[in-house]
Scaffold this active site. Structure first.
Site, PDB file in Angstrom:
ATOM      1  N   TYR A 225      33.025  37.195  10.164  1.00  0.00           N
ATOM      2  CA  TYR A 225      32.531  38.525   9.248  1.00  0.00           C
ATOM      3  C   TYR A 225      32.575  39.610  10.311  1.00  0.00           C
ATOM      4  O   TYR A 225      31.899  39.929  10.985  1.00  0.00           O
ATOM      5  CB  TYR A 225      31.340  38.475   8.863  1.00  0.00           C
ATOM      6  CG  TYR A 225      31.193  36.999   7.841  1.00  0.00           C
ATOM      7  CD1 TYR A 225      32.200  36.654   7.050  1.00  0.00           C
ATOM      8  CD2 TYR A 225      29.825  36.710   7.423  1.00  0.00           C
ATOM      9  CE1 TYR A 225      32.097  35.607   6.243  1.00  0.00           C
ATOM     10  CE2 TYR A 225      29.746  35.656   6.593  1.00  0.00           C
ATOM     11  CZ  TYR A 225      30.968  35.063   6.015  1.00  0.00           C
ATOM     12  OH  TYR A 225      30.661  33.979   5.114  1.00  0.00           O
TER      13      TYR A 225
ATOM     14  N   HIS B 104      32.726  25.957   8.902  1.00  0.00           N
ATOM     15  CA  HIS B 104      33.265  27.153   7.966  1.00  0.00           C
ATOM     16  C   HIS B 104      34.718  26.986   7.928  1.00  0.00           C
ATOM     17  O   HIS B 104      35.727  26.823   8.354  1.00  0.00           O
ATOM     18  CB  HIS B 104      33.361  28.305   8.825  1.00  0.00           C
ATOM     19  CG  HIS B 104      33.199  29.503   7.931  1.00  0.00           C
ATOM     20  ND1 HIS B 104      33.389  30.778   8.594  1.00  0.00           N
ATOM     21  CD2 HIS B 104      33.262  29.911   6.481  1.00  0.00           C
ATOM     22  CE1 HIS B 104      33.393  31.831   7.517  1.00  0.00           C
ATOM     23  NE2 HIS B 104      33.466  31.227   6.439  1.00  0.00           N
TER      24      HIS B 104
END
Length: 335
Positions: free
Chosen positions: A58, A146
């Site tokens: 992010y 992830h």
């Protein structure tokens, strides 16, 4: 305003029913100022949020840095923090060079690093060390693998065992896997001893694929499920032609279905977004719902919606009209 806290599966980690997703403060799609990001986290805390989720992906580390700064002076024992492994960040340019931007990967930040997929044991250790440095905090409570979609074998054979060792040593409180598909998550549930799964977009008012196999198995194994993407990237937040579903233009039949959902909700005096936020809690495996926010107003809105009364008659009508499957579990009346 208070939010209930629940145990995350069989682990000792406890999370609030509303979780703060920190992709937005990593400049997802558009830039957010440092002050606005800090205000969003502060509003989450004031609203009772005690679970915060971030990732190196992010904003190429920006989300972790901002979230860490915002949490640093809050009581560390009173909240849970998760980040993710699987993408390492490597510098791309020398000082003084223009790195360009990272908008191709969705973030309005300089592309001064590149993401390198790495689900090796060494990669996991390095990723967590780097995350702790960016966060400036003493520990991470939950580590998620992830998006291991294209790296399943390495994630299962190398990354997961390393996380299991770290959990046994007390470095981590819980291990999870975060994805927007159910097949590989179900495999992890069967083949490993994970504590949680983060399922994005596959258990919502428009998409209940998570109910077929994943959620029943999670409930059977005592694994806590965190649901993301309850608005399916926008269609359930504001249903209209041109809205997005899973980050692409929504097909006309889904737009029509979302508008039908909205119409039923309005007859019962419930905003569609409130029903979308509350819906996942009908399943006993669901522990928390993760909502991304980039401002204090967005956080406060999500908390208020979660507390909105949703009558049982609304769920019954949605089933009667075929807008929800007859066998899908729905929440008890909330208010």
């Amino acid at each position: 305003m208070t939010l209930r806290e629940r145990a995350l599966g069989r682990s000792a980690v406890r999370v609030s029913e509303l979780a703060f997703g920190a992709a937005g403060i990593g400049n997802l799609f558009t830039a957010v100022s440092d002050d606005r990001a800090a205000q969003a986290v502060a509003a989450a805390w004031e609203s009772g949020v005690r679970y915060f989720d971030t990732a190196p992906h992010y904003g190429l580390g920006l989300s972790e840095r901002r979230l860490g700064r915002a949490l640093r002076d809050l009581p560390r024992t009173e909240y849970a923090l998760s980040t993710k492994v699987g993408r390492l960040l490597e510098p791309t340019t020398a000082d003084g060079q223009d790195p360009g931007d990272d908008l191709a990967d969705g973030f309005a930040v300089p592309a001064d690093h590149r993401r390198v997929w790495d689900f090796s044991a060494e990669g996991v250790r390095r990723s967590l060390e780097d995350s702790l440095e960016r966060l400036g905090l003493d520990r991470i409570d939950i580590a998620y693998l992830h998006d291991p979609d294209d790296h399943a074998e390495q994630a299962l054979d190398q990354a997961y065992p390393e996380l299991e060792r770290l959990r046994a040593e007390g470095v981590l409180g819980a291990i999870g896997v975060g994805m927007n598909q159910t097949g590989l998550l179900t495999r992890f549930l069967r083949d490993t001893d994970i504590d949680t799964v983060l399922l994005a977009g596959r258990y919502s008012l428009l998409d209940q694929r998570g109910q077929r196999e994943l959620l029943p198995l999670a409930a059977e194994r005592g694994v806590g499920v965190v649901i993301g993407g309850v608005f399916n990237s926008g269609l359930l937040a504001d249903p209209r032609p041109g809205a997005t579903f899973d980050y692409a233009a929504a097909p006309s039949d889904l737009v029509a279905r979302a508008l039908d959902l909205k119409s039923v909700c309005e007859r019962h005096g419930v905003p569609l977004r409130a029903a979308a936020l509350r819906f996942p809690f009908g399943h006993p495996a669901v522990t928390s719902v993760l909502v991304g926010a980039r401002s204090a107003a967005e956080v406060e809105d999500a908390a208020a919606l979660l507390h909105h009364r949703v009558p049982a008659a609304l769920w019954a009508e949605l089933k009667e009209r075929g807008l929800l499957p007859a066998d899908v579990p729905t929440p008890r009346e909330a208010g």
